[in-house]
Design a protein around this motif. Sequence first.
Motif, PDB file in Angstrom:
ATOM      1  N   TYR A  14       0.866  -1.182   0.000  1.00 29.24           N
ATOM      2  CA  TYR A  14       0.000   0.000   0.000  1.00 29.24           C
ATOM      3  C   TYR A  14       0.898   1.227   0.000  1.00 29.24           C
ATOM      4  O   TYR A  14       1.786   1.338   0.840  1.00 29.24           O
ATOM      5  CB  TYR A  14      -0.886   0.031   1.258  1.00 29.24           C
ATOM      6  CG  TYR A  14      -2.001  -0.976   1.265  1.00 29.24           C
ATOM      7  CD1 TYR A  14      -3.165  -0.771   0.528  1.00 29.24           C
ATOM      8  CD2 TYR A  14      -1.902  -2.142   2.020  1.00 29.24           C
ATOM      9  CE1 TYR A  14      -4.196  -1.705   0.538  1.00 29.24           C
ATOM     10  CE2 TYR A  14      -2.927  -3.082   2.039  1.00 29.24           C
ATOM     11  CZ  TYR A  14      -4.072  -2.849   1.297  1.00 29.24           C
ATOM     12  OH  TYR A  14      -5.089  -3.764   1.303  1.00 29.24           O
ATOM     13  N   GLN A  15       0.655   2.114  -0.920  1.00 34.60           N
ATOM     14  CA  GLN A  15       1.507   3.296  -1.010  1.00 34.60           C
ATOM     15  C   GLN A  15       0.668   4.558  -0.852  1.00 34.60           C
ATOM     16  O   GLN A  15      -0.255   4.813  -1.611  1.00 34.60           O
ATOM     17  CB  GLN A  15       2.231   3.322  -2.360  1.00 34.60           C
ATOM     18  CG  GLN A  15       3.299   4.384  -2.416  1.00 34.60           C
ATOM     19  CD  GLN A  15       4.337   4.092  -3.489  1.00 34.60           C
ATOM     20  OE1 GLN A  15       4.273   3.093  -4.178  1.00 34.60           O
ATOM     21  NE2 GLN A  15       5.303   4.981  -3.635  1.00 34.60           N
ATOM     22  N   LYS A  22       3.961  -2.685   3.549  1.00 28.59           N
ATOM     23  CA  LYS A  22       3.959  -3.996   2.890  1.00 28.59           C
ATOM     24  C   LYS A  22       2.900  -4.882   3.553  1.00 28.59           C
ATOM     25  O   LYS A  22       3.018  -5.234   4.723  1.00 28.59           O
ATOM     26  CB  LYS A  22       5.338  -4.640   2.969  1.00 28.59           C
ATOM     27  CG  LYS A  22       5.475  -5.847   2.080  1.00 28.59           C
ATOM     28  CD  LYS A  22       6.892  -6.014   1.559  1.00 28.59           C
ATOM     29  CE  LYS A  22       6.883  -6.971   0.374  1.00 28.59           C
ATOM     30  NZ  LYS A  22       8.183  -7.149  -0.229  1.00 28.59           N
ATOM     31  N   ALA A  23       1.859  -5.234   2.796  1.00 27.25           N
ATOM     32  CA  ALA A  23       0.759  -6.021   3.352  1.00 27.25           C
ATOM     33  C   ALA A  23       0.923  -7.512   3.093  1.00 27.25           C
ATOM     34  O   ALA A  23       0.477  -8.337   3.890  1.00 27.25           O
ATOM     35  CB  ALA A  23      -0.573  -5.543   2.760  1.00 27.25           C
ATOM     36  N   LEU A  24       1.573  -7.871   1.975  1.00 26.05           N
ATOM     37  CA  LEU A  24       1.790  -9.280   1.626  1.00 26.05           C
ATOM     38  C   LEU A  24       3.233  -9.473   1.182  1.00 26.05           C
ATOM     39  O   LEU A  24       3.779  -8.625   0.470  1.00 26.05           O
ATOM     40  CB  LEU A  24       0.853  -9.718   0.502  1.00 26.05           C
ATOM     41  CG  LEU A  24      -0.654  -9.678   0.770  1.00 26.05           C
ATOM     42  CD1 LEU A  24      -1.421  -9.968  -0.519  1.00 26.05           C
ATOM     43  CD2 LEU A  24      -1.049 -10.674   1.856  1.00 26.05           C
ATOM     44  N   THR A  25       3.820 -10.606   1.574  1.00 24.55           N
ATOM     45  CA  THR A  25       5.210 -10.898   1.228  1.00 24.55           C
ATOM     46  C   THR A  25       5.344 -12.336   0.735  1.00 24.55           C
ATOM     47  O   THR A  25       5.045 -13.280   1.477  1.00 24.55           O
ATOM     48  CB  THR A  25       6.132 -10.705   2.455  1.00 24.55           C
ATOM     49  OG1 THR A  25       5.985  -9.366   2.940  1.00 24.55           O
ATOM     50  CG2 THR A  25       7.587 -10.945   2.097  1.00 24.55           C
ATOM     51  N   THR A  61       1.563  -6.172  -6.417  1.00 27.26           N
ATOM     52  CA  THR A  61       2.669  -5.273  -6.768  1.00 27.26           C
ATOM     53  C   THR A  61       3.942  -6.076  -7.017  1.00 27.26           C
ATOM     54  O   THR A  61       4.889  -5.570  -7.597  1.00 27.26           O
ATOM     55  CB  THR A  61       2.907  -4.228  -5.650  1.00 27.26           C
ATOM     56  OG1 THR A  61       2.991  -4.898  -4.392  1.00 27.26           O
ATOM     57  CG2 THR A  61       1.764  -3.228  -5.589  1.00 27.26           C
ATOM     58  N   GLU A  62       3.934  -7.346  -6.576  1.00 20.22           N
ATOM     59  CA  GLU A  62       5.057  -8.256  -6.841  1.00 20.22           C
ATOM     60  C   GLU A  62       4.488  -9.647  -7.113  1.00 20.22           C
ATOM     61  O   GLU A  62       3.421  -9.997  -6.614  1.00 20.22           O
ATOM     62  CB  GLU A  62       5.984  -8.342  -5.611  1.00 20.22           C
ATOM     63  CG  GLU A  62       6.619  -7.034  -5.191  1.00 20.22           C
ATOM     64  CD  GLU A  62       7.186  -7.109  -3.774  1.00 20.22           C
ATOM     65  OE1 GLU A  62       7.221  -8.211  -3.183  1.00 20.22           O
ATOM     66  OE2 GLU A  62       7.596  -6.059  -3.262  1.00 20.22           O
ATOM     67  N   GLY A  63       5.233 -10.449  -7.873  1.00 19.10           N
ATOM     68  CA  GLY A  63       4.824 -11.827  -8.128  1.00 19.10           C
ATOM     69  C   GLY A  63       3.672 -11.920  -9.118  1.00 19.10           C
ATOM     70  O   GLY A  63       3.277 -10.927  -9.740  1.00 19.10           O
TER      71      GLY A  63
END
Length: 225
Positions: A14-15, A22-25, A61-63
Amino acid sequence: MGKIIEAENVGYVYQSKYQKTKALTEVSCSFERGKVYAITGKSGSGKSTFLSLLAGLDVPTEGNLYIDGKEIREMDRDAYRMNSASVIYQAFHLFPLLTVLENVMFPMELQHVPKRERKERAQEFLAKVGLPDTLYGKMPNMISGGEQQRVAIARAMASGGQILLADEPTGNLDSQNEAVIVELLVKMAHEENYAVIVVTHNAKVAEAADVVYGMLDGRLEVVRG
């Protein structure tokens, strides 16, 4: 049975104007038709963020996130929600000015199903969730919370998709109605071949699931299954 959803190292940030959160990693997991999945964890652990990605309300935002083998960024996400995935919520989110029957007919109206067929199929779905025809003409505020959640499930079935996403679906219900809804969700997976994915704090919902994932600080791990 085949994977209908597959997440590969999914991250989400979330920006805001002032900071990044960072909500998910590196979330990696998969979901199949015919099973109930529970995602458990404390508030703020990332469960609802992940569910919103599964619903196509946003993209990682990634993956990568694949739905039936197609990356979600390359899909028409509005069409995905209309035809393939439905979300039910703790607060039911029925249309207050539509009757029970009209609520269930609504997704089929968006899909341009003929009116007579919409009505017949809506009645079938309402019967499947155990609601008597005496309720079909009532407005949502005239029926109980448990009945409203059953209408929400029937409306989800009416969309014709095979993915049901549920965000704390028993959160506003007493124990008797909770048991009815849990039984319905299990039936949808095991008998109707849905992939049912439930975000929940409720131990009874998790007990009924075939697979349980735990979310902690944005990371997902297999608890059972």
